[in-house]
Enzyme design. Structure first.
Site, PDB file in Angstrom:
ATOM      1  N   SER A 124       0.844  -1.205   0.000  1.00  0.00           N
ATOM      2  CA  SER A 124       0.000   0.000   0.000  1.00  0.00           C
ATOM      3  C   SER A 124       0.873   1.246   0.000  1.00  0.00           C
ATOM      4  O   SER A 124       1.978   1.252   0.563  1.00  0.00           O
ATOM      5  CB  SER A 124      -0.852  -0.035   1.278  1.00  0.00           C
ATOM      6  N   TYR A 148      -1.797  -0.634  10.502  1.00  0.00           N
ATOM      7  CA  TYR A 148      -2.068  -1.272   9.201  1.00  0.00           C
ATOM      8  C   TYR A 148      -0.854  -1.127   8.278  1.00  0.00           C
ATOM      9  O   TYR A 148      -0.364  -2.100   7.696  1.00  0.00           O
ATOM     10  CB  TYR A 148      -3.309  -0.619   8.558  1.00  0.00           C
ATOM     11  N   LYS A 152       2.202  -3.851   6.506  1.00  0.00           N
ATOM     12  CA  LYS A 152       2.649  -3.929   5.103  1.00  0.00           C
ATOM     13  C   LYS A 152       4.173  -3.856   5.028  1.00  0.00           C
ATOM     14  O   LYS A 152       4.809  -4.597   4.277  1.00  0.00           O
ATOM     15  CB  LYS A 152       2.018  -2.801   4.272  1.00  0.00           C
TER      16      LYS A 152
HETATM   17  P1  NAD Z   1     -11.054  -6.526   1.043  1.00  0.00           P
HETATM   18  O1  NAD Z   1     -11.287  -6.377   2.504  1.00  0.00           O
HETATM   19  O2  NAD Z   1     -12.185  -6.276   0.133  1.00  0.00           O
HETATM   20  O3  NAD Z   1     -10.459  -7.966   0.726  1.00  0.00           O
HETATM   21  C1  NAD Z   1      -9.581  -8.650   1.586  1.00  0.00           C
HETATM   22  C2  NAD Z   1     -10.082 -10.086   1.642  1.00  0.00           C
HETATM   23  O4  NAD Z   1      -9.211 -10.849   2.484  1.00  0.00           O
HETATM   24  C3  NAD Z   1     -11.480 -10.190   2.263  1.00  0.00           C
HETATM   25  O5  NAD Z   1     -12.305 -10.947   1.399  1.00  0.00           O
HETATM   26  C4  NAD Z   1     -11.259 -10.908   3.581  1.00  0.00           C
HETATM   27  O6  NAD Z   1     -12.361 -11.714   3.945  1.00  0.00           O
HETATM   28  C5  NAD Z   1      -9.999 -11.706   3.287  1.00  0.00           C
HETATM   29  N1  NAD Z   1      -9.197 -12.033   4.485  1.00  0.00           N
HETATM   30  C6  NAD Z   1      -8.731 -11.200   5.441  1.00  0.00           C
HETATM   31  N2  NAD Z   1      -8.022 -11.894   6.355  1.00  0.00           N
HETATM   32  C7  NAD Z   1      -8.032 -13.189   5.952  1.00  0.00           C
HETATM   33  C8  NAD Z   1      -7.484 -14.384   6.471  1.00  0.00           C
HETATM   34  N3  NAD Z   1      -6.797 -14.406   7.625  1.00  0.00           N
HETATM   35  N4  NAD Z   1      -7.680 -15.540   5.799  1.00  0.00           N
HETATM   36  C9  NAD Z   1      -8.403 -15.572   4.638  1.00  0.00           C
HETATM   37  N5  NAD Z   1      -8.950 -14.474   4.099  1.00  0.00           N
HETATM   38  C10 NAD Z   1      -8.769 -13.290   4.756  1.00  0.00           C
HETATM   39  O7  NAD Z   1      -9.819  -5.567   0.675  1.00  0.00           O
HETATM   40  P2  NAD Z   1      -9.262  -5.176  -0.752  1.00  0.00           P
HETATM   41  O8  NAD Z   1      -9.574  -3.754  -0.986  1.00  0.00           O
HETATM   42  O9  NAD Z   1      -9.661  -6.183  -1.752  1.00  0.00           O
HETATM   43  O10 NAD Z   1      -7.703  -5.271  -0.459  1.00  0.00           O
HETATM   44  C11 NAD Z   1      -6.922  -6.360  -0.895  1.00  0.00           C
HETATM   45  C12 NAD Z   1      -5.496  -6.134  -0.445  1.00  0.00           C
HETATM   46  O11 NAD Z   1      -5.020  -4.908  -0.979  1.00  0.00           O
HETATM   47  C13 NAD Z   1      -5.323  -6.018   1.063  1.00  0.00           C
HETATM   48  O12 NAD Z   1      -4.118  -6.650   1.428  1.00  0.00           O
HETATM   49  C14 NAD Z   1      -5.219  -4.534   1.296  1.00  0.00           C
HETATM   50  O13 NAD Z   1      -4.469  -4.234   2.460  1.00  0.00           O
HETATM   51  C15 NAD Z   1      -4.492  -4.088   0.046  1.00  0.00           C
HETATM   52  N6  NAD Z   1      -4.736  -2.677  -0.286  1.00  0.00           N
HETATM   53  C16 NAD Z   1      -6.012  -2.257  -0.522  1.00  0.00           C
HETATM   54  C17 NAD Z   1      -6.240  -0.907  -0.816  1.00  0.00           C
HETATM   55  C18 NAD Z   1      -7.650  -0.404  -1.064  1.00  0.00           C
HETATM   56  O14 NAD Z   1      -7.854   0.789  -0.995  1.00  0.00           O
HETATM   57  N7  NAD Z   1      -8.620  -1.243  -1.355  1.00  0.00           N
HETATM   58  C19 NAD Z   1      -5.182  -0.009  -0.891  1.00  0.00           C
HETATM   59  C20 NAD Z   1      -3.890  -0.484  -0.658  1.00  0.00           C
HETATM   60  C21 NAD Z   1      -3.672  -1.828  -0.364  1.00  0.00           C
HETATM   61  C1  UD1 Z   2      -6.896   5.764   2.898  1.00  0.00           C
HETATM   62  C2  UD1 Z   2      -5.948   4.989   3.770  1.00  0.00           C
HETATM   63  C3  UD1 Z   2      -4.960   4.263   2.880  1.00  0.00           C
HETATM   64  C4  UD1 Z   2      -5.666   3.395   1.847  1.00  0.00           C
HETATM   65  C5  UD1 Z   2      -6.642   4.297   1.055  1.00  0.00           C
HETATM   66  C6  UD1 Z   2      -7.456   3.568   0.038  1.00  0.00           C
HETATM   67  C7  UD1 Z   2      -5.897   6.393   5.764  1.00  0.00           C
HETATM   68  C8  UD1 Z   2      -5.069   7.325   6.596  1.00  0.00           C
HETATM   69  N1  UD1 Z   2      -5.291   5.928   4.655  1.00  0.00           N
HETATM   70  O1  UD1 Z   2      -6.147   6.739   2.180  1.00  0.00           O
HETATM   71  O2  UD1 Z   2      -4.126   3.443   3.672  1.00  0.00           O
HETATM   72  O3  UD1 Z   2      -4.721   2.818   0.975  1.00  0.00           O
HETATM   73  O4  UD1 Z   2      -7.541   4.916   1.982  1.00  0.00           O
HETATM   74  O5  UD1 Z   2      -8.347   2.683   0.649  1.00  0.00           O
HETATM   75  O6  UD1 Z   2      -7.030   6.080   6.090  1.00  0.00           O
HETATM   76  N2  UD1 Z   2     -11.747  12.892   2.536  1.00  0.00           N
HETATM   77  C9  UD1 Z   2     -12.607  13.906   2.863  1.00  0.00           C
HETATM   78  N3  UD1 Z   2     -13.806  13.577   3.430  1.00  0.00           N
HETATM   79  C10 UD1 Z   2     -14.180  12.291   3.684  1.00  0.00           C
HETATM   80  C11 UD1 Z   2     -13.286  11.248   3.322  1.00  0.00           C
HETATM   81  C12 UD1 Z   2     -12.067  11.596   2.772  1.00  0.00           C
HETATM   82  O7  UD1 Z   2     -12.315  15.085   2.659  1.00  0.00           O
HETATM   83  O8  UD1 Z   2     -15.276  12.057   4.235  1.00  0.00           O
HETATM   84  C13 UD1 Z   2     -10.462  13.235   1.908  1.00  0.00           C
HETATM   85  C14 UD1 Z   2      -9.252  12.793   2.734  1.00  0.00           C
HETATM   86  O9  UD1 Z   2      -8.824  13.819   3.573  1.00  0.00           O
HETATM   87  C15 UD1 Z   2      -8.220  12.479   1.642  1.00  0.00           C
HETATM   88  C16 UD1 Z   2      -9.055  12.079   0.419  1.00  0.00           C
HETATM   89  O10 UD1 Z   2     -10.383  12.521   0.688  1.00  0.00           O
HETATM   90  O11 UD1 Z   2      -7.519  13.630   1.304  1.00  0.00           O
HETATM   91  C17 UD1 Z   2      -9.078  10.581   0.227  1.00  0.00           C
HETATM   92  O12 UD1 Z   2      -9.424   9.957   1.454  1.00  0.00           O
HETATM   93  P1  UD1 Z   2      -9.593   8.387   1.591  1.00  0.00           P
HETATM   94  O13 UD1 Z   2     -10.473   7.864   0.523  1.00  0.00           O
HETATM   95  O14 UD1 Z   2      -9.955   8.103   3.002  1.00  0.00           O
HETATM   96  O15 UD1 Z   2      -8.150   7.819   1.237  1.00  0.00           O
HETATM   97  P2  UD1 Z   2      -6.721   8.167   1.906  1.00  0.00           P
HETATM   98  O16 UD1 Z   2      -6.870   8.878   3.184  1.00  0.00           O
HETATM   99  O17 UD1 Z   2      -5.877   8.789   0.855  1.00  0.00           O
END
Ligand code: NAD
Ligand code: UD1
Length: 331
Positions: A124, A148, A152
């Protein structure tokens, strides 16, 4: 390739499996459904028109995981499974360290024993923390703020050490910026288990009338309109980065960390205006104080992804906002 996918019922995992199956890969997936729904598995099959093996399993369950891995000749692991809420990780850090680190340790231990040597890990942009000047490059110092983000960084470090100790082991850490949007079919999208505090879902809940008003966190950042800037990336571009990444295992590099972002930052007001361009009623918002720990500007330098993965984004901000709204407001 024969792929073993953890977290396959989640937001990113489900989109990845659908596209990987369509590209001809074979998939075996596990998920304990802690933040996702079993119905997603049927929807993936419907989208791809192809069946795949799914097991409801916690990756911390070593015996269960071993059974599945032993029965299959896996070419690469794609490791999505994790808990991902930053605020929840701050209020309950042990839950995050336990799930995200134990799960990874069990998986990596079995990979070593069973000689499975290729892994893509979902990292991430939060590993960089909030004090760097964008565009963010992969060799910037990692300064995680939340538990969190710590999980990572620790997992990336474990993978680095494994690549040093096992000759054939290769690991690719993909550092995602802000994934949004849904699958073209409208059968897959993000359905968070706990109410999301991320910008796109909050805007959609205001647009639908469930929430009265968007609080914009900060109006005095050093950005073109004072509101914070982020690198939003469409889920289909994010997934295509993973599919390109599968070829990376054919080269002679052992480990890499690569940003997956568009390289383009947009402010909160830019996003609101984009939604307003197609909604019937404008998004109601108020300018509120900054959110603790939020950086003003974060966007990726994605040149490494372009070079190493031969990957480019194709979706526009309009696609991201449209698709997020279409998914949120579907019947
Ligand atoms: P998500 O929560 O939709 O999916 C994660 C999945 O992992 C879920 O289905 C959950 O049930 C499963 N899971 C969690 N712990 C588990 C375990 N111990 N055993 C088996 N299954 C388990 O999240 P996502 O958005 O699809 O994210 C996927 C990956 O990407 C994660 O590692 C997350 O940290 C990373 N990531 C996501 C974002 C984002 O904004 N979505 C951003 C940066 C990184
Ligand atoms: C967050 C997570 C990041 C994750 C990402 C995508 C935190 C500190 N970081 O990032 O780890 O990878 O989500 O899932 O939570 N905002 C508003 N009003 C709102 C919500 C958000 O103004 O109600 C603004 C925030 O200040 C930010 C932007 O929108 O500037 C995006 O916010 P958000 O979607 O929560 O993502 P990040 O904070 O960038």
């Amino acid at each position: 390739m024969k792929l073993f996918v953890t977290g396959g019922a989640g937001y990113i995992g489900s989109h990845f499996i659908a596209d990987a199956l369509s590209e001809g890969h074979e998939v075996i997936a596990v998920d304990n459904l802690i933040t996702s729904h079993i119905q997603t598995i049927e929807r993936i099959k419907q989208v791809a028109g192809i069946d795949f093996a799914f097991y409801e399993l916690d990756i911390c369950d070593e015996q269960g995981l071993r059974k599945i891995l032993e029965q299959n000749q896996i070419d690469a692991v794609v490791h999505f499974a994790a808990l991902k809420s930053v605020p929840e990780s701050i209020s309950n850090p042990l839950k995050y360290y336990k799930n995200n680190l134990t799960g990874s340790m069990v998986l990596f231990g079995l990979m070593k024993t069973l000689k499975i040597h290729n892994i893509i890990f979902s990292s991430s942009a939060s590993v960089y923390g909030s004090s760097h000047k964008s565009p963010i490059k992969e060799d910037f110092l990692l300064k995680p703020i939340s538990p969190y983000a710590q999980t990572k960084v620790i997992t990336e470090n474990i993978l680095r050490d494994m690549t040093s100790s096992i000759k054939e082991f290769k690991a690719l850490n993909l550092r995602y910026f802000n994934p949004v949007g849904c699958h073209d079919s409208l059968l897959l999208g993000e359905s968070p288990a706990i109410e999301s505090t991320n910008l796109f879902p909050v805007i959609c809940s205001v647009a639908s009338g469930e929430k009265e008003c968007l609080s914009i966190f900060g109006k005095d950042y050093d950005t073109h309109d004072g509101t914070p800037v982020r690198d939003y990336i469409h889920i289909s571009d994010l997934v295509s980065g993973h599919l390109s990444a599968l070829n990376w295992f054919k080269n002679d590099k052992k480990i890499s960390s690569i940003n997956l972002g568009t390289g383009q930052g947009y402010s909160v007001l830019d996003i609101v205006n984009q939604f307003n361009s197609f909604l019937d009623h404008p998004i109601k918002f108020e300018l509120s104080p900054r959110r603790y720990g939020d950086p003003g500007i974060i966007y990726a330098d994605n040149s490494l992804a372009n070079e190493e993965l031969q990957w480019k984004c194709s979706k526009s901000l309009q696609d991201m906002c449209h698709d997020s709204w279409n998914w949120y407001s579907r019947d």
